[in-house]
Design a protein around this motif. Structure first.
Motif, PDB file in Angstrom:
ATOM      1  N   GLU A   1       9.420  11.323  -9.211  1.00 58.85           N
ATOM      2  CA  GLU A   1       9.844  10.703  -9.515  1.00 58.85           C
ATOM      3  C   GLU A   1      11.542   9.973  -9.151  1.00 58.85           C
ATOM      4  O   GLU A   1      11.837   9.608 -10.011  1.00 58.85           O
ATOM      5  N   ILE A   2      11.943   9.961  -8.069  1.00 55.20           N
ATOM      6  CA  ILE A   2      12.635   9.738  -7.213  1.00 55.20           C
ATOM      7  C   ILE A   2      12.646   8.281  -7.933  1.00 55.20           C
ATOM      8  O   ILE A   2      13.852   7.616  -8.059  1.00 55.20           O
ATOM      9  N   TYR A   3      11.714   8.117  -7.537  1.00 53.49           N
ATOM     10  CA  TYR A   3      11.961   6.324  -7.736  1.00 53.49           C
ATOM     11  C   TYR A   3      11.731   5.845  -9.071  1.00 53.49           C
ATOM     12  O   TYR A   3      12.360   4.398  -9.572  1.00 53.49           O
ATOM     13  N   ALA A   4      11.109   6.523  -9.707  1.00 54.23           N
ATOM     14  CA  ALA A   4      11.147   6.309 -11.634  1.00 54.23           C
ATOM     15  C   ALA A   4      13.217   5.822 -11.534  1.00 54.23           C
ATOM     16  O   ALA A   4      13.678   4.918 -12.256  1.00 54.23           O
TER      17      ALA A   4
ATOM     18  N   THR B   1       0.860  -1.017   0.042  1.00 53.91           N
ATOM     19  CA  THR B   1       0.011   0.103   0.116  1.00 53.91           C
ATOM     20  C   THR B   1       0.827   1.412   0.185  1.00 53.91           C
ATOM     21  O   THR B   1       0.610   2.082   0.058  1.00 53.91           O
ATOM     22  N   GLY B   2       1.835   1.401   0.726  1.00 53.78           N
ATOM     23  CA  GLY B   2       2.786   2.653   0.178  1.00 53.78           C
ATOM     24  C   GLY B   2       2.831   3.056   1.910  1.00 53.78           C
ATOM     25  O   GLY B   2       3.099   4.198   2.113  1.00 53.78           O
TER      26      GLY B   2
ATOM     27  N   ALA C   1       6.130   2.146  -3.910  1.00 50.08           N
ATOM     28  CA  ALA C   1       6.960   2.841  -5.127  1.00 50.08           C
ATOM     29  C   ALA C   1       7.700   2.308  -6.342  1.00 50.08           C
ATOM     30  O   ALA C   1       6.895   2.521  -7.184  1.00 50.08           O
ATOM     31  N   VAL C   2       8.494   1.600  -6.332  1.00 53.07           N
ATOM     32  CA  VAL C   2       9.760   1.336  -7.701  1.00 53.07           C
ATOM     33  C   VAL C   2       8.710  -0.248  -8.179  1.00 53.07           C
ATOM     34  O   VAL C   2       8.256  -0.184  -8.845  1.00 53.07           O
ATOM     35  N   THR C   3       7.821  -0.621  -6.921  1.00 48.46           N
ATOM     36  CA  THR C   3       6.668  -1.847  -8.036  1.00 48.46           C
ATOM     37  C   THR C   3       5.652  -1.642  -8.703  1.00 48.46           C
ATOM     38  O   THR C   3       5.563  -2.034  -9.556  1.00 48.46           O
TER      39      THR C   3
END
Length: 462
Positions: free
Chosen positions: A440-443, A317-318, A414-416
């Motif tokens: 966008e950091i996770y991207a 869920t984050g 976030a990454v998943t």
């Protein structure tokens, strides 16, 4: 000369004359009386006419004057009230946010300059759904009123030209930091409380905020470089990380900037320190679990089943540890746009977040049993500090060679999510980020992970 009626005796005639004279006098006297009576009647009639005709006019005149007096009194009261308001030109206002919360801010008018200023207090009122939210709103409103009262005092000082900057500069540093922290969010409060702790370790005796100089700041920087962690058993005895030092220094600078704004000091002494001498954060890669590692964690037994479930829900869920810990059964299964969701107010940002439920999330939630809506879903979940101490044991048992903290569950989600094609804007909304730049950091983390994977593939000789 012959008299008429000469045959009448002289005495008789004399009596007749006397009688006529007496009658004449009587008639004259009666006439005078009658004239006086008529005059009195006319006078009475005139008086009655005067009173009956002029009394209403007189009454209207009197009532008019009375109304005039009342109006003058009212105008005077209104003028006085206006003057009173003019002495308190700080109004509390509320801005409705998209999530339904109300953001409290002050509308400040400076009479000397004629400028208007809006100061957002970062204090919020949430929808009153239960007693806890009502109590929180009441507390926040009282805090806002206290700040408003202080601003009024400051503004009156400005209006009347009273300068007490010298007295204000005698405020003790740690007292000011505590007051400043009380107006900030929970995460900033925790950071400033840690800063206060280390300032006390640096100098046992507090210092007046006006006496802070370049040497005091440089001495504190030297202290931070050698300071040791004392709060957690796992890291006890280790020196503060570069990023932790930078974080404390950032809060210190923020508070002193606020002191300048409040006219407590005229200059922030930190600005006299060269940037290369100040603690600066180092760029670190954000750790996250791959899908394969997450499956390993899920299949590895762990003594604290409640913590395991909470961590897995965080990965799916984050949600932060604090939000999972405060989640109630009334927050689970809320119908949002026809979909069952987890809906709650994030503790850190005070923003509402709604996360659609799926079978995976439901599987890792504890069994409800007879729990009420007001009961906590993860009743008995241990603190974040204790959680981060024991999670590495679980990682080692699962064969994962990563520094595991609860916050990694949020990174993992976030990454998943981005890796599986979920729109970055949607991910940002679920995580409750105020800016998509944070998401966008996770991207970028995912891009680096892909590059690293390709580098490893390049090492294979085929």
């Amino acid at each position: 000369m012959r008299y008429e009626n000469s045959h009448i005796p002289r005495e008789k005639i004399s009596q007749q004359k006397d009688y006529k004279h007496n009658n004449y006098q009587h008639f004259t006297t009666q006439r005078r009386k009658d004239k006086k009576a008529v005059s009195f009647r006319y006078l009475a009639l005139f008086f009655i006419t005067f009173v009956t005709r002029l009394l209403p006019i007189f009454a209207i005149f009197v009532m008019g004057n009375k109304k005039l007096i009342i109006m003058k009194t009212r105008n005077s009261s209104a003028h006085a009230a206006k003057n009173i308001k003019a002495k308190e030109p700080v109004k509390m206002r509320f801005k409705k946010l998209a999530n339904g919360n109300l953001s409290i801010y002050l509308d400040i008018y400076h009479p000397n300059s004629g400028e208007r200023q809006y100061e957002f207090l970062r204090i919020y009122l949430v929808p009153e759904t239960d007693e806890k939210s009502k109590a929180m709103n009441s507390k926040n409103l009282e805090l806002a009123k206290t700040i408003q009262a202080k601003k009024i005092v400051q503004l009156n000082t400005e209006i009347h030209g009273i300068s007490n900057a010298k007295e204000r500069s005698k405020i003790l540093l740690r007292d000011y930091l505590a007051s400043y922290a009380s107006n900030m969010g929970k995460s900033v409060q925790q950071g400033i409380n840690s800063l206060i702790y280390h300032l006390k370790k640096y100098k046992q005796n507090d210092i007046q905020i006006g006496k802070i100089d370049k040497n005091y700041i440089l001495g504190f920087i030297d202290y931070l470089e050698d300071a040791q962690i004392e709060h957690t058993e796992r890291h006890k005895g280790k020196t503060l990380s570069n990023n932790t030092q930078a974080s404390y220094f950032k809060y210190f600078k923020m508070a002193l900037n606020e002191a300048v704004t409040d006219d407590i000091i005229s200059f922030n002494p930190i600005l006299s320190i060269k940037k290369k001498r100040r603690p600066t954060p180092k760029k670190v890669d954000r750790e996250f679990l791959t899908a394969e590692e997450l499956q390993k964690f899920a299949s590895t037994d762990f003594p604290n089943d409640l913590l395991k479930r909470a961590f897995m829900v965080g990965c799916l869920t984050g949600l932060r540890h604090c939000d999972i810990k405060q989640m109630k059964w009334s927050n689970v299964g809320v119908i949002e746009n026809g979909v069952e969701s987890i809906k709650l107010i994030q503790q850190k940002t005070q923003d509402a977040v709604s996360i659609p439920l799926n079978s995976n999330i439901t599987k890792w939630l504890p069994k409800r049993g007879d729990a009420k809506d007001t009961d906590l879903v993860f009743e008995g979940l241990i603190t974040l500090g204790r959680t981060n101490e024991i999670l590495p044991t679980w990682a080692a048992k699962a064969g994962i060679n990563k520094h595991l903290t609860f916050h990694i569950s949020r990174h993992t989600f976030a990454v998943t999510a981005i890796e599986n094609g979920i729109d970055i804007y949607v991910v940002s909304k679920i995580l409750g980020h105020k800016s998509i730049a944070i998401t966008e950091i996770y991207a970028k983390v995912l891009d680096k992970s892909k590059r690293d994977a390709m580098e490893k593939m390049n090492q294979i000789e085929v």
